[in-house]
Structures are given as structure tokens and as C-alpha cells.
Design a protein around this motif. Structure first.
Motif, mmCIF file in Angstrom:
data_model
loop_
_atom_site.group_PDB
_atom_site.id
_atom_site.type_symbol
_atom_site.label_atom_id
_atom_site.label_comp_id
_atom_site.label_asym_id
_atom_site.label_seq_id
_atom_site.Cartn_x
_atom_site.Cartn_y
_atom_site.Cartn_z
ATOM 1 N N ILE A 1 0.848 -1.198 0.000
ATOM 2 C CA ILE A 1 0.000 0.000 0.000
ATOM 3 C C ILE A 1 0.881 1.244 0.000
ATOM 4 O O ILE A 1 0.625 2.206 -0.734
ATOM 5 C CB ILE A 1 -0.941 0.001 1.225
ATOM 6 N N TYR A 2 1.932 1.214 0.821
ATOM 7 C CA TYR A 2 2.854 2.338 0.888
ATOM 8 C C TYR A 2 3.502 2.601 -0.475
ATOM 9 O O TYR A 2 3.615 3.750 -0.914
ATOM 10 C CB TYR A 2 3.938 2.059 1.931
ATOM 11 N N SER A 3 3.914 1.538 -1.170
ATOM 12 C CA SER A 3 4.564 1.695 -2.470
ATOM 13 C C SER A 3 3.629 2.342 -3.481
ATOM 14 O O SER A 3 4.038 3.219 -4.250
ATOM 15 C CB SER A 3 5.038 0.331 -2.988
ATOM 16 N N VAL A 4 2.381 1.916 -3.478
ATOM 17 C CA VAL A 4 1.397 2.497 -4.402
ATOM 18 C C VAL A 4 1.140 3.967 -4.050
ATOM 19 O O VAL A 4 1.044 4.831 -4.936
ATOM 20 C CB VAL A 4 0.083 1.687 -4.369
ATOM 21 N N LEU A 5 1.050 4.264 -2.749
ATOM 22 C CA LEU A 5 0.845 5.651 -2.318
ATOM 23 C C LEU A 5 2.004 6.541 -2.754
ATOM 24 O O LEU A 5 1.803 7.670 -3.230
ATOM 25 C CB LEU A 5 0.690 5.711 -0.796
ATOM 26 N N VAL B 1 6.160 -1.610 -9.232
ATOM 27 C CA VAL B 1 6.384 -3.041 -9.445
ATOM 28 C C VAL B 1 7.847 -3.345 -9.724
ATOM 29 O O VAL B 1 8.451 -4.219 -9.107
ATOM 30 C CB VAL B 1 5.497 -3.563 -10.600
ATOM 31 N N LYS B 2 8.433 -2.626 -10.666
ATOM 32 C CA LYS B 2 9.840 -2.863 -11.005
ATOM 33 C C LYS B 2 10.735 -2.687 -9.797
ATOM 34 O O LYS B 2 11.647 -3.482 -9.547
ATOM 35 C CB LYS B 2 10.286 -1.894 -12.094
ATOM 36 N N THR B 3 10.500 -1.626 -9.039
ATOM 37 C CA THR B 3 11.357 -1.353 -7.887
ATOM 38 C C THR B 3 11.190 -2.425 -6.815
ATOM 39 O O THR B 3 12.166 -2.847 -6.191
ATOM 40 C CB THR B 3 11.028 0.028 -7.293
ATOM 41 N N SER B 4 9.966 -2.882 -6.615
ATOM 42 C CA SER B 4 9.713 -3.864 -5.557
ATOM 43 C C SER B 4 10.436 -5.176 -5.810
ATOM 44 O O SER B 4 10.722 -5.930 -4.873
ATOM 45 C CB SER B 4 8.209 -4.125 -5.411
ATOM 46 N N VAL B 5 10.751 -5.477 -7.073
ATOM 47 C CA VAL B 5 11.465 -6.712 -7.399
ATOM 48 C C VAL B 5 12.796 -6.792 -6.648
ATOM 49 O O VAL B 5 13.254 -7.879 -6.286
ATOM 50 C CB VAL B 5 11.693 -6.813 -8.927
ATOM 51 N N ILE C 1 9.543 5.764 -4.236
ATOM 52 C CA ILE C 1 9.466 5.417 -3.393
ATOM 53 C C ILE C 1 9.830 5.164 -3.349
ATOM 54 O O ILE C 1 9.843 4.160 -3.620
ATOM 55 C CB ILE C 1 9.238 4.487 -2.503
ATOM 56 N N HIS C 2 9.352 3.337 -0.854
ATOM 57 C CA HIS C 2 8.637 2.942 0.014
ATOM 58 C C HIS C 2 9.032 3.658 0.353
ATOM 59 O O HIS C 2 9.508 4.049 1.293
ATOM 60 C CB HIS C 2 8.595 2.029 0.684
#
Length: 306
Positions: A166-170, A246-250, A305-306
Motif C-alpha cells: 500500500i505504501y509503495s502504491v501511495l 512493481v519494477k522497484t519492488s522486485v 518510493i517505500h
């Protein structure tokens, strides 16, 4: 998005994960003299002061909606995520929590797919996630294959990556508003610290500053506050704005691998062939996920972002 910005985003994400992957060592050392909530408060308080010194200007937001986005990001990315993760460790094994928290990229991809127009969820991302998670499980259990279920702790550990997603999307939405990256991160820290105050009355907390006279305690808190918080939240937020959520979260997949290497180098913990296999699978899964996302989620629009 230009190739230079794309490359910069990957370098920033990698730098962030390299630091975040070693924070467990500092936290482990500090837990001898500090409670989890004390470490959390001091860490982000130092981070906020550093960001204020770097960017002392008052950052005004345009609308109430924007202010609400910052409040929600501070609540999710600072207060709830770290508190839930720390509390989970009280009730479950670190290995359980480590594996469960590593599904954050999957949660991020699912939320981004529904709430962000340019963040599609692909089959190859799911395949890469499965391979990476297999590697993470192997690293966590190191061949012992002994999983002990702790329902409350495991449930909390499962909630933590959902909160981070949720934080990443925000933060992706905040990035689209083109606020100053450091100023935006500082505002997120402010709300994170504000929402953290009630936790001081719920958990054990002491204002004993004598503990900071110990050079080991002070240096590790400064590392967490300046490096892992002030620096890394800025670089991670910038990476999200350049690459997307998405890319960053990988890159989160790489945390267990970096932790494994840091353990060997700094704590002299042995690396077995089982953990090496886990590391290889984790890296392979992250590559598969990132390559497919790159094809389907063109980095067109943002500076987020997080």
C-alpha cells in the motif's frame, strides 16, 4: 522515460537494497540494549533531523487530498510496517517472518495492477516470484526443513508486506504530483513519527540516553537513522518514481541474498551449498520478474518510493 533515468532508477534501488540488506546486523546488536519500538523511534527521528538539515524548507501541499496521501504513506510505510514486523518477531521465528515478508513484491504488483494504470501484472512476474520465493525459503531454513507454525506471529508477518505494498502504491501516486523528493520523504517521516507516538504507551519505552554513550549503540543507530532511513527512503522513493512500484519492488527479493553475504562477512556465519542454491534461485527469479515487467510496463510517465 530516457535510458539514463531508467538506469539511475535501477542503481538507486540496488543501492537501497544493499544497505537495507545489512540493517538486520545493526538491529540485532541494538536489541541487547533497546526495545524494538525504541530502535524504531530513534531511527526515524534521526532520519527526520537529517532530512530537515538537508532540505530545511517548508514543503506546502496543494490540496487536502495530497496531505492525506502523505499521512497515509507515513502511517503505512513507517509506523505500521515496522511495528507489525517487529511485533511479529515476538510471536514467530525470524525465518518464518523473513520468508513471509519477502512476498511484498507480489502484493505490490497486485495492488499496482488495480490502482495504477501503467503497472500491469504479468504471468512472467508470477513465475519469477515463485522461483525467487523458493530461493528465499531455502536461504531461511538452510536445509533444516523444520517449519514451526505460529499463527499470530505468522499472520502479522503476512500483513506487513501488504502494508508495504500500500505504501509503495501511495508513493507512486505522490511521485506523480512532482513534489521535491527529499521534502516529500521528510513529510512521510513526520507523519510516521506522529502516528508512532501512541505506540510508546503500548510498548516498553525508556528515555535513557546513557545507552548512547556506548559507541557501538551510537554508531549502529546513526547507521539506521542516516543510512537506512534518511538516505534509503529518499533513494527508494526516487527509484519508485523512475521505475514504477512493481519494477522497484522486485529488488526486495535480493534482501535475503545480501543478508546472507553480510552475515558471512561481518558475523562470520558459514555459507552452505544449500544457501548458495537459494541465492541463485532468488537472483534468477528477480531477473525473470524484472525483465518481463520491463516489457509490459513502459517507464513512460513519471518522476515519482517505500
Amino acid at each position: 522515460m530516457s535510458e539514463n533515468k531508467h538506469t539511475a532508477g535501477h542503481l538507486l534501488a540496488l543501492l537501497t537494497i544493499l544497505i537495507w540488506g545489512t540493517t538486520f546486523i545493526s538491529t540485532k546488536i541494538l536489541l541487547f540494549d533497546f526495545t524494538p519500538v525504541e530502535i524504531l523511534l530513534f531511527r526515524f527521528l534521526i532520519g527526520y533531523v537529517v532530512l530537515f538539515l538537508i532540505y530545511p524548507r517548508v514543503m506546502r501541499v496543494s490540496t487536502i487530498r495530497d496531505e492525506m496521501l502523505f499521512m497515509a504513506a507515513g502511517l503505512c510505510g513507517v509506523t505500521l510496517y515496522f511495528l507489525i514486523e517487529n511485533i511479529a518477531l515476538v510471536f514467530t521465528l525470524a525465518s518464518n517472518a523473513g520468508v513471509i515478508v519477502s512476498i511484498a513484491p507480489f502484493f505490490t504488483a497486485v495492488l499496482a495492477h488495480f490502482f495504477l494504470k501503467d503497472e500491469p501484472l504479468s504471468r512472467h512476474f508470477v513465475v519469477g516470484f515463485a522461483i525467487a520465493l523458493t530461493g528465499i525459503v531455502i536461504i531461511a531454513f538452510n536445509g533444516s526443513y523444520s517449519l514451526q507454525l505460529n499463527p499470530l506471529g505468522d499472520l502479522l508477518a503476512f500483513v506487513a508486506p501488504a502494508v508495504w505494498a500500500i505504501y509503495s502504491v501511495l508513493m507512486r501516486k505522490i511521485g506523480n504530483l512532482h513534489y521535491h523528493t527529499i521534502g516529500a520523504t521528510r513529510k512521510v517521516f513526520f507523519y510516521g513519527l506522529l502516528f508512532m507516538l501512541p505506540a510508546l504507551f503500548l510498548f516498553e519505552f525508556h528515555f535513557d540516553m546513557e545507552r548512547l554513550s556506548d559507541l557501538t549503540n551510537l554508531s549502529n543507530l546513526l547507521f539506521l537513522g542516516i543510512g537506512a532511513s534518511a538516505l534509503c527512503f529518499v533513494t527508494w522513493n526516487r527509484a519508485v518514481s523512475l521505475l514504477g512500484a512493481v519494477k522497484t519492488s522486485v529488488y526486495i527479493y535480493l534482501v535475503p541474498v545480501i543478508t546472507l553475504l553480510a552475515s558471512a562477512l561481518l558475523l562470520h556465519e558459514p555459507i552452505t551449498w544449500i544457501t548458495m542454491l537459494g541465492a541463485v534461485l532468488t537472483l534468477l527469479g528477480s531477473i525473470i520478474s524484472e525483465r518481463k515487467v520491463r516489457k509490459h510496463a513502459p517507464g513512460s510517465k513519471l518522476s515519482e518510493i517505500h
